[in-house]
Scaffold this active site. Sequence first.
Site, mmCIF file in Angstrom:
data_model
loop_
_atom_site.group_PDB
_atom_site.id
_atom_site.type_symbol
_atom_site.label_atom_id
_atom_site.label_comp_id
_atom_site.label_asym_id
_atom_site.label_seq_id
_atom_site.Cartn_x
_atom_site.Cartn_y
_atom_site.Cartn_z
ATOM 1 N N LYS A 49 0.824 -1.194 0.000
ATOM 2 C CA LYS A 49 0.000 0.000 0.000
ATOM 3 C C LYS A 49 0.866 1.256 0.000
ATOM 4 O O LYS A 49 0.396 2.331 -0.300
ATOM 5 C CB LYS A 49 -0.875 0.020 1.272
ATOM 6 C CG LYS A 49 -1.809 -1.145 1.418
ATOM 7 C CD LYS A 49 -2.490 -1.034 2.810
ATOM 8 C CE LYS A 49 -3.235 -2.312 3.122
ATOM 9 N NZ LYS A 49 -3.719 -2.295 4.522
ATOM 10 N N GLU A 105 7.347 1.725 -6.399
ATOM 11 C CA GLU A 105 7.502 1.265 -5.006
ATOM 12 C C GLU A 105 7.749 2.462 -4.097
ATOM 13 O O GLU A 105 8.221 3.512 -4.549
ATOM 14 C CB GLU A 105 8.691 0.273 -4.989
ATOM 15 C CG GLU A 105 9.070 -0.298 -3.661
ATOM 16 C CD GLU A 105 8.013 -1.166 -3.003
ATOM 17 O OE1 GLU A 105 6.931 -0.624 -2.706
ATOM 18 O OE2 GLU A 105 8.257 -2.351 -2.750
ATOM 19 N N ASP A 106 7.432 2.299 -2.826
ATOM 20 C CA ASP A 106 7.686 3.397 -1.878
ATOM 21 C C ASP A 106 9.156 3.454 -1.478
ATOM 22 O O ASP A 106 9.766 4.513 -1.459
ATOM 23 C CB ASP A 106 6.790 3.274 -0.627
ATOM 24 C CG ASP A 106 6.864 1.904 0.044
ATOM 25 O OD1 ASP A 106 7.548 0.989 -0.489
ATOM 26 O OD2 ASP A 106 6.229 1.723 1.098
ATOM 27 N N ASP A 109 14.713 -1.438 0.352
ATOM 28 C CA ASP A 109 15.604 -1.627 1.497
ATOM 29 C C ASP A 109 16.523 -2.821 1.203
ATOM 30 O O ASP A 109 17.553 -2.661 0.569
ATOM 31 C CB ASP A 109 14.751 -1.831 2.752
ATOM 32 C CG ASP A 109 15.570 -1.923 4.022
ATOM 33 O OD1 ASP A 109 16.750 -1.546 3.990
ATOM 34 O OD2 ASP A 109 15.037 -2.367 5.060
HETATM 35 P P1 5GP Z 1 12.737 -4.814 0.929
HETATM 36 O O1 5GP Z 1 12.161 -6.060 0.345
HETATM 37 O O2 5GP Z 1 13.457 -3.943 -0.068
HETATM 38 O O3 5GP Z 1 13.591 -5.091 2.151
HETATM 39 O O4 5GP Z 1 11.540 -4.020 1.588
HETATM 40 C C1 5GP Z 1 10.783 -3.090 0.938
HETATM 41 C C2 5GP Z 1 9.525 -2.855 1.728
HETATM 42 O O5 5GP Z 1 9.800 -2.782 3.128
HETATM 43 C C3 5GP Z 1 8.915 -1.523 1.375
HETATM 44 O O6 5GP Z 1 7.983 -1.628 0.354
HETATM 45 C C4 5GP Z 1 8.269 -1.106 2.676
HETATM 46 O O7 5GP Z 1 6.972 -1.639 2.745
HETATM 47 C C5 5GP Z 1 9.109 -1.738 3.746
HETATM 48 N N1 5GP Z 1 10.084 -0.776 4.318
HETATM 49 C C6 5GP Z 1 11.428 -0.797 4.196
HETATM 50 N N2 5GP Z 1 11.990 0.224 4.867
HETATM 51 C C7 5GP Z 1 10.971 0.919 5.415
HETATM 52 C C8 5GP Z 1 10.901 2.118 6.207
HETATM 53 O O8 5GP Z 1 11.895 2.770 6.577
HETATM 54 N N3 5GP Z 1 9.649 2.522 6.568
HETATM 55 C C9 5GP Z 1 8.518 1.854 6.207
HETATM 56 N N4 5GP Z 1 7.367 2.364 6.612
HETATM 57 N N5 5GP Z 1 8.542 0.742 5.468
HETATM 58 C C10 5GP Z 1 9.757 0.280 5.064
#
Ligand code: 5GP
Length: 186
Positions: A49, A105-106, A109
């Site tokens: 979301k 994507e938001d 990470d």
């Molecule tokens: P990844 O698979 O790259 O580790 O994670 C990406 C997802 O983790 C993002 O779409 C988001 O939902 C969540 N996420 C990663 N870092 C943050 C952060 O600092 N704040 C929030 N609210 N969500 C995060």
Amino acid sequence: MDKNSMLYQDIESELLITREKIAERVRVLGQQITRDYHDRSLVAVSILKGSVLFFADLIREIDVPLTIDFMQASSYGDSTESSGFVHIKKDLDRSIEGKDILLVEDIVDSGRTLSYLKTMLKKRGAASIRIATLLDKPEGRQVEMEVDYVGFIIPNAFVVGYGLDYAERYRNIPDIGILRPKVYQQ
Ligand code: 5GP
């Protein structure tokens, strides 16, 4: 929303990215995407979301014909750390075969979510897949991941606002701020 709102008490008083800076950067990203896709059309896919606010603003800055679709993959649950598992909670409504896809994507990470989604959509026969993310936390990267359009590179802190949540809250804060540790340590 006024900065005296109760919601702002849970984020560090020095905002990481203000609403003005977000709007400015989203405009530039939209112009860049418009140039790159000038003779094509695209399917813009919002990863639910967290990306919805960014998505809504970004597509209005992209001046090429496009359609939209939505996908939801599980990520952190109610925690501030990645679980490492990717689970598809909502899939696309339409076939993407032969289409140019822009995944929106938001935040990237570890890179696991997008790497998984990109591989999956490639297998479905997309003509091309590019990624636009509002935020990038390169320090958290666990899998190699090429991101085509990045709004802001940020440090390894847990941020909320402008669509990003903690336990489903704070998405409606118009700016982006670092969540105060007391919120998740209590
Ligand atoms: P990844 O698979 O790259 O580790 O994670 C990406 C997802 O983790 C993002 O779409 C988001 O939902 C969540 N996420 C990663 N870092 C943050 C952060 O600092 N704040 C929030 N609210 N969500 C995060």
